[in-house]
Design an enzyme around this catalytic site. Structure first.
Site, PDB file in Angstrom:
ATOM      1  N   ASN B 395       0.815  -1.191   0.000  1.00 14.54           N
ATOM      2  CA  ASN B 395       0.000   0.000   0.000  1.00 14.54           C
ATOM      3  C   ASN B 395       0.862   1.260   0.000  1.00 14.54           C
ATOM      4  O   ASN B 395       1.059   1.876  -1.040  1.00 14.54           O
ATOM      5  CB  ASN B 395      -0.943  -0.029   1.207  1.00 14.54           C
ATOM      6  CG  ASN B 395      -1.963   1.087   1.189  1.00 14.54           C
ATOM      7  OD1 ASN B 395      -1.845   2.022   0.407  1.00 14.54           O
ATOM      8  ND2 ASN B 395      -2.952   0.999   2.043  1.00 14.54           N
ATOM      9  N   ASP B 396       1.419   1.570   1.168  1.00 14.59           N
ATOM     10  CA  ASP B 396       2.132   2.840   1.299  1.00 14.59           C
ATOM     11  C   ASP B 396       3.289   2.985   0.300  1.00 14.59           C
ATOM     12  O   ASP B 396       3.560   4.078  -0.171  1.00 14.59           O
ATOM     13  CB  ASP B 396       2.656   3.004   2.730  1.00 14.59           C
ATOM     14  CG  ASP B 396       1.513   3.035   3.744  1.00 14.59           C
ATOM     15  OD1 ASP B 396       0.422   3.530   3.381  1.00 14.59           O
ATOM     16  OD2 ASP B 396       1.702   2.561   4.871  1.00 14.59           O
ATOM     17  N   VAL B 397       3.954   1.868  -0.021  1.00 11.43           N
ATOM     18  CA  VAL B 397       5.116   1.975  -0.910  1.00 11.43           C
ATOM     19  C   VAL B 397       4.715   2.213  -2.362  1.00 11.43           C
ATOM     20  O   VAL B 397       5.570   2.395  -3.220  1.00 11.43           O
ATOM     21  CB  VAL B 397       6.031   0.732  -0.828  1.00 11.43           C
ATOM     22  CG1 VAL B 397       6.624   0.589   0.560  1.00 11.43           C
ATOM     23  CG2 VAL B 397       5.297  -0.526  -1.234  1.00 11.43           C
TER      24      VAL B 397
END
Lengths: 92, 469
Positions: B395-397
């Site tokens: 997600n965040d990456v």
């Protein structure tokens, strides 16, 4: 050995550590960490060294636990690293 | 006893130590390449064996029964743990091994201090200062690693746990440890004060890892690893042992480098990470800024068709892949695609997962050849020519907000540019935000479709559809 000699060795070892590690690719960062983790298990030597002269129950007890901890660190660390690295292979 | 006296010659023992640390350096050098790394590890283990044997030869070393007991306990715990741990659980295993190492340092420093007190008083400063340093760092490392283990093993909540006045408490604990250490160094001879140091450092270790969220664990584990190395080097200074000094410092240095690399990969300073609370929700302009935005959800059949007729597919794996144990299924899907002539690559973000390089280990376990694993800088220019980017549990990456939204908490963090692929398929359990608790505009993009469900089950379904095409 006098303190200054030991500090010289310490500083040189730090530079060797920086140098040797900087080239390791991301791919191998987990095994690298696991390997260095196993290497600091060398504190085991401290326990071996102190247990002979140690007197009294508590000191002996502390040393036995330290040796056990150090052994877990060393044996577990090298084994688990080997298991991981075993999986890194190129397809034939 | 003639031979024994030759073997017990201190110069001979020191020579063995030199051999041992040389082997450690060779070990680390061989870690530079997957082909040689395994041999390196064996060489390191040999070095360790030599160092242990050399120490056992020292004349003053005795109590072999107790030594055997300690080693037996350690082996009985360490070997089965190392043999049975799943690759997905590797971060917590490393945390645990690291913790016991730190614990050993703390115990050794305590035993050494008690020994000197019994022998007549405080040791000289060149021994005492390293002992105090080793006690503080070793204890912090032991407890910090245990908390990290607890979080990764999900015994403790992965979310940051923060107390009011956290910074103040940490500063006070640090002051207590350092103050007590100075008092001892200044001449106070007190076992009680030494215990205060150990306990204070233990609390500090707890307090400093508790506020750190799961996504920051790669940095934490790496730093704690460096800590244990440094404390081992300090113990080496106290015990006049070259092998400990060199090995400890090698680890201290390499751990510090790795920590900096990880922090860089998240575009955050180490201080900022340890201030903690990232992903606490508070100020983050998170999911709830009003309306539900429309997402396009898709089904396995459609995903199979898209993949089958692509020329190039890039898989971007994240922690979700580890949780679902989907690495083997993903690899099967990739093989099926390659049979159809699709080019498959894996895009590996440096901090994907819970420890540096976590994804590489998982995919290697599933027999993915390491030359298909591409690092971020290498794969990012390829996304515009990629037909389908398959995001699995990451997600965040992959969050373009890190690139485009200046007031996002993760702004500036280098990301995988999956959104530049012609089509993006995201496998996701639910619409929950990632560990950082930040909404991901990728999910609402026009070229993105989402396939909801457990990563492993979803990939299996896609694989099945693919076989029926």
């Amino acid at each position: 050995m006098d303190l200054l000699t030991e500090l010289t060795i310490l500083v040189l070892a730090a530079f060797v550590g920086f140098e040797v590690i900087s080239k390791v690719p991301n791919t191998l960062h987990t095994p690298l960490m696991s390997a260095t983790n196993a290497i600091h298990g060398i504190v085991l030597l401290g326990g071996l060294y102190l247990i002979g002269p140690a007197e009294g129950f508590l000191n002996n007890f502390l040393c036995v636990i330290a040796i056990a901890f150090g052994t877990i660190n060393v044996v577990g660390g090298f084994l688990v690293t080997d298991r991981m690295l075993h999986m890194f292979r190129r397809r034939d | 006893m003639y031979t024994a006296s030759f073997l017990q010659d201190p110069d001979f023992i020191r020579s063995l130590y030199i051999v041992a640390f040389a082997l450690f350096i060779i070990d680390l050098r061989l870690m530079n390449h997957p082909r040689t790394a395994r041999k390196g590890n064996v060489i390191g283990a040999v070095g360790m064996g030599i160092a242990v044997i050399a120490t056992l030869l020292i004349e003053s070393v005795g109590d072999y029964g107790l030594i055997a007991l300690g080693i037996a306990i350690g082996t009985a715990v360490g070997v089965p743990a190392a043999r049975s741990v799943k690759m997905t659980a590797m971060p917590q295993m490393v945390a645990l091994f690291n913790g016991v190492g730190g614990g050993a340092v703390a115990l050794i420093s305590f035993a050494e201090y008690r020994g000197s007190l019994a022998a007549g008083g405080n040791p000289d400063l060149d021994v005492l200062i390293p002992i105090l340093f080793a006690a503080i760092i070793g204890s912090v490392s032991f407890w910090g690693s245990n908390i990290a283990f607890g979080k990764l093993q999900e015994i403790l909540p992965g979310r940051p746990i923060q107390l009011p006045g956290q910074q103040f408490i940490n500063a006070a604990l640090l002051a207590l440890c350092v103050g007590s250490a100075i008092a001892i160094a200044a001449g106070t001879e007190s076992e009680g004060l030494f215990i205060v140091i150990l306990v204070g450092a233990a609390l500090l270790g707890n307090m400093f890892v508790l506020p750190i969220g799961g996504a920051d664990m790669p940095v934490v584990i790496s730093l704690l690893n460096a800590f244990t190395g440094l404390s081992a080097a300090a113990a080496g200074l106290a015990l006049d042992n070259v092998a400990l000094i060199v090995a400890g410092m090698l680890v201290g240095a390499s751990g510090s480098i790795l920590t900096m690399l990880m922090a860089e990969a998240m575009n955050r300073s180490i201080a900022n990470i340890f201030k903690g609370g990232f992903g606490g929700g508070g100020a983050a302009p998170a999911a709830g800024d009003g309306e539900e935005k429309p997402v396009r959800s898709t089904d396995p059949a459609d995903v199979a068709i898209q993949l089958a007729y692509a020329r190039k597919v890039v898989v971007a794996p994240g922690y979700g892949l580890a949780v679902a144990q989907a690495q083997h299924t993903v690899r099967e899907l990739a093989t099926a695609l390659e049979k159809r002539g699709v080019e498959v690559r894996y895009a590996i973000h440096p901090v994907a997962g819970r420890m540096p390089g976590h994804m590489n280990v998982l995919l290697a376990e599933a027999d993915v050849p390491y030359d298909q694993l591409k690092e971020m800088d290498e794969i990012n220019p390829e996304f515009p020519q990629t037909d389908v980017a398959l995001v699995i549990g990451a997600n965040d990456v992959t969050n373009p907000a890190a690139r485009d939204v200046a007031d996002s908490p993760i702004y500036g963090m280098p990301i995988l540019d999956v959104d530049k692929a012609a089509s993006v398929i995201v496998l996701k359990r639910s619409m929950n935000t990632g560990f950082a608790g930040i909404d991901n505009p990728l999910f609402y993009a026009e070229n993105t479709s989402l396939l909801f469900g457990d990563a492993k089950e979803s990939v299996q379904k896609v694989l099945k559809e693919l076989e029926e095409l």
